[in-house]
Design an enzyme around this catalytic site. Structure first.
Site, PDB file in Angstrom:
ATOM      1  N   HIS A 105      12.231  51.006  75.835  1.00 42.94           N
ATOM      2  CA  HIS A 105      11.890  50.653  77.168  1.00 42.94           C
ATOM      3  C   HIS A 105      13.231  49.761  77.868  1.00 42.94           C
ATOM      4  CE1 HIS A 105       8.133  52.647  77.880  1.00 42.94           C
ATOM      5  NE2 HIS A 105       7.317  51.806  77.123  1.00 42.94           N
ATOM      6  N   ASN A 111      30.032  45.503  72.164  1.00 41.54           N
ATOM      7  CA  ASN A 111      30.984  44.921  71.080  1.00 41.54           C
ATOM      8  C   ASN A 111      30.442  45.456  69.716  1.00 41.54           C
ATOM      9  OD1 ASN A 111      28.778  43.120  71.969  1.00 41.54           O
ATOM     10  ND2 ASN A 111      29.704  42.190  70.231  1.00 41.54           N
ATOM     11  N   CYS A 143      26.346  43.813  76.852  1.00 41.48           N
ATOM     12  CA  CYS A 143      26.208  42.980  75.604  1.00 41.48           C
ATOM     13  C   CYS A 143      26.047  44.032  74.543  1.00 41.48           C
ATOM     14  CB  CYS A 143      25.018  42.069  75.717  1.00 41.48           C
ATOM     15  SG  CYS A 143      23.329  43.073  75.798  1.00 41.48           S
ATOM     16  N   ASP A 201      21.503  40.326  71.470  1.00 39.22           N
ATOM     17  CA  ASP A 201      21.444  41.016  72.689  1.00 39.22           C
ATOM     18  C   ASP A 201      19.879  41.391  72.889  1.00 39.22           C
ATOM     19  OD1 ASP A 201      24.105  41.692  72.188  1.00 39.22           O
ATOM     20  OD2 ASP A 201      23.745  43.425  71.013  1.00 39.22           O
ATOM     21  N   GLU A 241       9.282  49.950  72.139  1.00 34.51           N
ATOM     22  CA  GLU A 241       9.457  48.755  73.094  1.00 34.51           C
ATOM     23  C   GLU A 241      10.821  48.551  73.271  1.00 34.51           C
ATOM     24  OE1 GLU A 241       6.773  48.166  74.714  1.00 34.51           O
ATOM     25  OE2 GLU A 241       5.519  48.948  73.381  1.00 34.51           O
ATOM     26  N   HIS A 257       8.026  56.501  79.146  1.00 33.00           N
ATOM     27  CA  HIS A 257       7.235  57.451  78.363  1.00 33.00           C
ATOM     28  C   HIS A 257       7.425  58.854  78.408  1.00 33.00           C
ATOM     29  CE1 HIS A 257       4.158  53.945  78.328  1.00 33.00           C
ATOM     30  NE2 HIS A 257       4.962  53.728  77.267  1.00 33.00           N
TER      31      HIS A 257
END
EC number: 3.4.24.-
Length: 413
Positions: free
Chosen positions: A333, A388, A385, A280, A330, A339
């Site tokens: 994000h 599951n 995605c 993913d 990261e 932030h």
């Protein structure tokens, strides 16, 4: 009837205080030498695994006895986990190692309800645990004749570089309005999500670790084990689907510009990686020193997008937890998390994961703001995605492909 197997790891029963030592994590001031004692309970007749599903270690911290309870992180790897490297002539070699009996654990300190732990037990105990609100690191000492471990607070590690380190993401995207309070969000099992990720290690990392693939793998596994703990607060399971090492050369142009590297990596993922490994999200780990104070960059609110569900992370510290927190930052994000601002909190006196700047303070958890933003992004966008639930490695009775080798041009189903 339960038989208790008591294993005394060292005859020494007392801790030792030291003033300074050089460890894997760097120069450490003010550490404590401990000799963990392992206590394992096995049902009568049970077969002893190399790494048990649950373990307990006893040792002392600040003169007080503690019991570290550990449980194997069985969701760490996907059932079809794969590792990829390249031969000198450019052939891609894919293996499917047996990862059921791995040595990565999560846990807590007995009688400390707020405690947490993320530990590798591969060669001694290495990782971190929170005890009475303080974050401690533990790792074996470099003495072949002893099972001594060093325990120390993160703040006692000498800083490699005093310059501030930052995420390269700027706050210029739309927010989801209105922002609700955490108490207004309904939490149930339907909000649980499952993110399968691939870590790509570039050639600068191979050089940094002197071509030692085992050391690179252990570094990555420890990072993923750490972030699974962090993401449990967001009701997201993190599962490692693959590890690709660019052992001979980079497959994209890895630049000091984090922006250019991120763009190239996303394009490569969309045309190559996504067709080879089911996942993913992908993150590039590099030893390249990005321009300025930047140590990471990712697209925002981009989960499941072939080109944009990616990030790039600089391997900027010898403290594994710090690089792991950058990776977690990261990835968040990609999940629409911004932030943190001044009003965001993850506990009194703590720096939160989504702080735009990494400094000398101990970074603990995602903030209340991060929780709200992640939940609102998932509620609004519902990225398909991560819906599951993958099978865990402990549900597989036989290896999928053993240690099958695949050359370039051959697919794996």
């Amino acid at each position: 009837m339960i038989q208790v197997l008591l294993v005394t790891i060292c005859l020494a029963a007392f801790p030792y205080q030291g003033s300074s030592i050089i460890l894997e994590s760097g120069n450490v001031n003010d550490y404590e030498v401990v000799y963990p004692r392992k206590v394992t309970a096995l049902p009568k007749g049970a077969v002893q695994q190399k790494y048990e599903d649950a373990m307990q270690y006893e040792f002392k911290v600040n003169g007080e006895p503690v019991v570290l309870h550990l449980e194997k992180n069985k969701g760490l790897f996907s059932k079809d986990y794969s590792e990829i490297h390249y031969s000198p002539d450019g052939r891609r070699i894919t293996t499917h190692p047996l990862v059921e009996d791995h040595c990565y654990y999560r846990g807590h300190i007995r009688n400390d309800a707020d405690s947490t732990a993320s530990i590798s037990a591969c060669n001694g105990l290495k990782g971190h645990f929170k005890l009475q609100g303080e974050m401690y690191l533990i790792e074996p000492m470099k003495m072949s004749y002893s099972e001594a471990h060093a325990v120390y607070k993160y703040g006692n590690v000498e800083k490699e570089d005093e310059a501030p380190k930052m995420c390269g993401v700027t706050q210029n995207w739309e927010s989801y309005e209105p922002i609700k309070k955490a108490s207004q969000l309904i939490v149930s099992t339907e909000f649980q999500r499952y993110m399968e990720i691939v870590i790509v290690v570039d050639h600068s990392m191979v050089k940094k670790y002197n071509g030692d693939s085992d050391k690179i793998k252990a570094w990555v596994y420890e990072m993923i084990n750490t972030i699974t703990e962090s993401y449990s607060y967001l009701y997201i399971d993190i599962i490692l689907s693959g590890l690709e090492i660019w052992s001979e050369k980079d497959l994209i142009n890895v630049e000091t510009s984090a922006e250019n590297t991120l763009k190239s990596f996303g394009e490569w993922r969309a045309k190559d990686l996504i067709h080879r490994i089911s996942h993913d999200n992908a993150q590039l780990l590099t030893a390249t020193d990005f321009d300025g104070p930047t140590i990471g960059l990712a697209y925002v609110a981009s989960m499941c997008d072939p080109k944009r569900s990616v990030g790039v992370v600089q391997d900027h510290s010898s403290v594994n937890r710090l690089v792991a927190i950058t990776l977690a930052h990261e990835m968040a994000h990609n999940l629409g998390v911004r932030h943190d601002e001044g009003s965001c909190s993850c506990g009194s006196g703590y720096t939160c994961i989504m702080s735009p700047v990494i400094n000398s303070e101990v970074i603990k958890y995602f903030s209340d703001c991060s929780y709200i933003q992640c939940r609102e992004y998932i509620s609004k966008e519902n990225p398909p995605c991560i819906l599951n639930k993958p099978l865990r490695t402990d549900t597989v009775s036989t290896p999928v492909s053993g240690n099958e080798l695949l050359e370039a041009g051959k697919d794996y189903d």
